[in-house]
Design a protein around this motif. Structure first.
Motif, mmCIF file in Angstrom:
data_model
loop_
_atom_site.group_PDB
_atom_site.id
_atom_site.type_symbol
_atom_site.label_atom_id
_atom_site.label_comp_id
_atom_site.label_asym_id
_atom_site.label_seq_id
_atom_site.Cartn_x
_atom_site.Cartn_y
_atom_site.Cartn_z
ATOM 1 N N GLY A 1 0.773 -1.220 0.238
ATOM 2 C CA GLY A 1 0.044 0.072 -0.047
ATOM 3 C C GLY A 1 0.862 1.282 0.174
ATOM 4 N N HIS A 2 0.789 2.045 1.097
ATOM 5 C CA HIS A 2 1.624 3.245 1.128
ATOM 6 C C HIS A 2 2.647 3.168 2.166
ATOM 7 N N LEU A 3 2.992 1.816 2.651
ATOM 8 C CA LEU A 3 4.070 1.735 3.437
ATOM 9 C C LEU A 3 5.129 0.764 2.685
ATOM 10 N N ALA A 4 6.498 0.949 3.228
ATOM 11 C CA ALA A 4 7.757 0.467 2.727
ATOM 12 C C ALA A 4 8.278 -0.285 3.717
ATOM 13 N N MET A 5 8.591 -1.442 3.663
ATOM 14 C CA MET A 5 9.442 -2.099 4.475
ATOM 15 C C MET A 5 10.732 -2.626 3.870
ATOM 16 N N VAL A 6 11.673 -2.171 4.857
ATOM 17 C CA VAL A 6 13.284 -2.508 4.323
ATOM 18 C C VAL A 6 13.894 -3.254 5.250
ATOM 19 N N HIS A 7 14.793 -4.090 4.736
ATOM 20 C CA HIS A 7 15.772 -4.728 5.365
ATOM 21 C C HIS A 7 17.089 -4.775 4.823
#
Length: 133
Positions: free
Chosen positions: A72-78
């Motif tokens: 959606g409007h969220l970014a998940m970064v590792h």
């Protein structure tokens, strides 16, 4: 020639009227792929001093590895990275987190609330080279 009070000079009147008649949410949408997000995060992380692969001193150590996805409007970064010894690990990780969050938000408009960082090694500083003149 358009009148001086024309808000969009050079744009045909019909295009302007259509743009104003169509509500903002119905004009279309832009999707950012996880691959684009990964590249942006890689570049932002590598630019932070003290990370493995950032700057001249640690260039041989490689760049931080990044996995990212969009929901959606969220970014998940590792991020998996090394830190150049003797830089403070916690402070370097926080600078990377801030840089990635800011850059992702500025370039994509996504909210990078989750930026996980694994520091997997300390990289020795590159020896200083002397030049003889």
């Amino acid at each position: 020639m358009s009148p001086p009070d024309d808000p969009l000079p050079g744009v045909p009147d019909t295009v302007e009227r259509l743009a104003r008649a169509t509500p903002h949410g119905e004009r279309g949408r832009t999707e950012i792929s996880g691959q684009v997000l990964t590249r942006i995060a890689e570049r932002a992380a590598a630019e932070v001093p003290g990370t493995a692969g950032a700057g001249r001193r640690a260039a041989a150590a490689g760049t931080p590895r990044v996995r990212a996805r969009v929901d959606g409007h969220l970014a998940m970064v590792h991020i998996t990275m090394g830190v150049v010894y003797p830089e403070p690990v916690r402070q370097v990780a926080e600078r990377v987190r801030r840089a990635v969050t800011d850059r992702v938000g500025a370039l994509t408009g996504l909210d990078a609330r989750q930026v996980d960082i694994d520091v997997v090694r300390l990289v020795p500083p590159a020896p200083e080279t002397r030049r003889v003149r």
